[in-house]
Design an enzyme around this catalytic site. Structure first.
Site, PDB file in Angstrom:
ATOM      1  N   TYR A   1      -6.811 118.576 -12.583  1.00  0.00           N
ATOM      2  CA  TYR A   1      -8.099 118.727 -11.890  1.00  0.00           C
ATOM      3  C   TYR A   1      -8.021 118.178 -10.478  1.00  0.00           C
ATOM      4  O   TYR A   1      -7.466 117.101 -10.247  1.00  0.00           O
ATOM      5  CB  TYR A   1      -9.195 117.960 -12.625  1.00  0.00           C
ATOM      6  CG  TYR A   1      -9.670 118.601 -13.908  1.00  0.00           C
ATOM      7  CD1 TYR A   1     -10.260 119.866 -13.906  1.00  0.00           C
ATOM      8  CD2 TYR A   1      -9.570 117.920 -15.121  1.00  0.00           C
ATOM      9  CE1 TYR A   1     -10.714 120.440 -15.077  1.00  0.00           C
ATOM     10  CE2 TYR A   1     -10.022 118.480 -16.300  1.00  0.00           C
ATOM     11  CZ  TYR A   1     -10.593 119.751 -16.272  1.00  0.00           C
ATOM     12  OH  TYR A   1     -11.038 120.305 -17.434  1.00  0.00           O
TER      13      TYR A   1
ATOM     14  N   LYS B   1     -14.643  88.832 -31.225  1.00  0.00           N
ATOM     15  CA  LYS B   1     -15.777  89.615 -30.704  1.00  0.00           C
ATOM     16  C   LYS B   1     -15.322  91.021 -30.308  1.00  0.00           C
ATOM     17  O   LYS B   1     -14.113  91.257 -30.131  1.00  0.00           O
ATOM     18  CB  LYS B   1     -16.406  88.889 -29.513  1.00  0.00           C
ATOM     19  CG  LYS B   1     -15.485  88.707 -28.329  1.00  0.00           C
ATOM     20  CD  LYS B   1     -16.052  87.687 -27.342  1.00  0.00           C
ATOM     21  CE  LYS B   1     -15.122  87.519 -26.161  1.00  0.00           C
ATOM     22  NZ  LYS B   1     -15.462  86.326 -25.362  1.00  0.00           N
TER      23      LYS B   1
HETATM   24  C1  LIG Z   1     -14.302  85.486 -25.194  1.00  0.00           C
HETATM   25  C2  LIG Z   1     -14.378  84.032 -25.255  1.00  0.00           C
HETATM   26  C3  LIG Z   1     -13.242  83.259 -25.517  1.00  0.00           C
HETATM   27  C4  LIG Z   1     -11.850  83.872 -25.589  1.00  0.00           C
HETATM   28  O1  LIG Z   1     -11.410  84.138 -24.291  1.00  0.00           O
HETATM   29  P1  LIG Z   1      -9.925  84.722 -24.007  1.00  0.00           P
HETATM   30  O2  LIG Z   1      -9.822  84.712 -22.531  1.00  0.00           O
HETATM   31  O3  LIG Z   1      -9.908  86.091 -24.571  1.00  0.00           O
HETATM   32  O4  LIG Z   1      -8.993  83.805 -24.696  1.00  0.00           O
HETATM   33  C5  LIG Z   1     -13.394  81.906 -25.679  1.00  0.00           C
HETATM   34  N1  LIG Z   1     -14.610  81.323 -25.557  1.00  0.00           N
HETATM   35  C6  LIG Z   1     -15.720  82.023 -25.276  1.00  0.00           C
HETATM   36  C7  LIG Z   1     -17.019  81.320 -25.151  1.00  0.00           C
HETATM   37  C8  LIG Z   1     -15.646  83.393 -25.109  1.00  0.00           C
HETATM   38  O5  LIG Z   1     -16.744  84.085 -24.812  1.00  0.00           O
END
Ligand SMILES: *Cc1c(COP(=O)(O)O)cnc(C)c1O
Length: 366
Positions: free
Chosen positions: A261, A35
């Site tokens: 800054y 994702k």
């Molecule tokens: C993002 C996600 C994962 C992966 O999680 P990590 O902590 O990056 O390993 C697994 N299951 C779901 C449902 C997620 O949304």
């Protein structure tokens, strides 16, 4: 000359990290979570590089799943948030996307649709995180309706998500596991033989007692530890993203003068300060504090003053010779992104994921 701020993406590190997931969960199939553009690493390049070492991909949305399909990725893609309309279910059916069902509205939409091909349905159970998933009697109702629907393939998977698997030995994860077991027991014999999916990276690395049919590692694939503290297995992960730039100016700053800054960094001694071509416009966190570690020519130095949009300054007083064009590492390759993140009150997940398009990626496969 092109802008020196760039990401190196080490594709071999990906397969090294996936091998660790396999070793931790030898009896599980691996769903690589891609994702958010593979946590900022480039979903298509990552998917192509790891395709032979994993069993499935997972993303958040139908757009992300189609992005992979349209690039020629053939593996099943799991939609972690499910579908939000009947037409998305059609797209899922036509493209071999597996679909999470986390509420009764989504089950209803499946029942209403006439799909060309039945789809793989993943029933998500809320075991205490209280973000997505069915609760109480709705679990049985959703289960029965999914099993009865002609639109559902006969391969239902029961899944849940852990809220604090990054905290080793914390009782909440144990509670979630018993709540999951209870939910399955509530389904009775009908649940016998159904597959399960539970573990994210924290659970894969830190909760080996939890075994399931399908693990869902995300951040660990990218070589970033899910833990805030040192962990003996996580330390074997290899970082995939290396964020680099170069020194574009070097100056002396007399004791008492300030840099950047708002004059938030003041030289305590006559100092040498290097200006580096990277800033918050390139994904480096603006709220990184004075003293955040930066590698200049491989040596740890400290951020000096506020991060600008395109530049930041580093105190290089203690390094022998620093010149224009010298290499600077902001994270990855020798500097843990989680350490940098801790100076900016965030976590490595956020820093890698929110990298902007402005910063080009170079993929290394050797
Ligand atoms: C993002 C996600 C994962 C992966 O999680 P990590 O902590 O990056 O390993 C697994 N299951 C779901 C449902 C997620 O949304």
């Amino acid at each position: 000359m092109s802008r020196p701020a760039k990401m190196l993406i080490d594709l071999k590190a990906l397969t090294h990290n996936i091998a660790i997931a396999h070793k931790q969960s030898p009896n599980s199939r691996v769903i690589a979570v891609l994702k958010a553009n593979a946590y900022g690493h480039g979903a298509i390049e990552v998917a192509n590089a790891i395709d032979p070492s994993v069993d499935m991909f997972a993303v958040s949305s139908i757009e992300e799943a189609l992005h992979l399909r349209n690039a020629g990725i053939e593996k099943t893609v799991l939609l972690l948030e499910g579908c939000f309309s009947g037409s998305e279910l059609d797209v899922a059916s036509n493209n071999d996307f597996a679909v999470v069902f986390h509420n009764l509205e989504q089950v209803e939409a499946l029942e209403q649709q006439a799909l060309g091909q039945p789809i793989s349905c993943w029933l998500k159970i809320d075991t205490g995180m209280h973000r997505l998933g069915l609760q109480g009697d709705d679990i049985t109702a959703a289960f029965e309706r999914l099993q009865a629907s002609a639109n559902s393939k006969n391969d239902l998977v029961l899944m849940t998500h852990l809220a604090s698997s990054d905290l080793i030995a914390q009782p909440f994860t144990t509670q979630q596991m018993s709540s999951f077991a209870q939910a399955i027991a509530q389904l009775g014999e009908r649940a016998n033989g159904l597959q399960t999916s539970i573990c994210n990276s924290g659970a894969v690395l830190g909760w080996q007692d939890i075994q399931c049919d399908w693990i869902r590692p995300g951040i660990m694939i990218y070589g970033v530890s899910p833990f805030a503290h040192e962990h003996k297995i996580a330390k074997d992960l290899k970082p995939v993203m290396c964020l680099q730039s170069e020194v574009i100016a070097v100056r002396t700053v007399p004791a008492g003068d300030c840099v950047g800054y708002g004059n938030t960094w003041q030289a305590q001694r006559d100092s040498k300060v290097a200006t580096v071509a990277i800033g918050y416009g390139d994904g480096y966190p603006r709220n990184a504090k004075n003293g955040t570690p930066v590698l200049v020519n491989g040596k740890r130095c400290k951020l000096a003053g506020r991060v600008s949009m395109d530049m930041l300054s580093v105190d290089v007083t203690e390094i022998d010779s620093v010149n224009i064009g010298d290499k600077v590492v902001l994270w990855g390759c020798g500097l843990d992104v989680n350490e940098v993140a801790s100076y900016a009150d965030t976590i490595g997940y956020e820093l890698v994921t929110r990298m902007p398009l402005r910063v080009p990626k170079t993929y290394l496969s050797k």
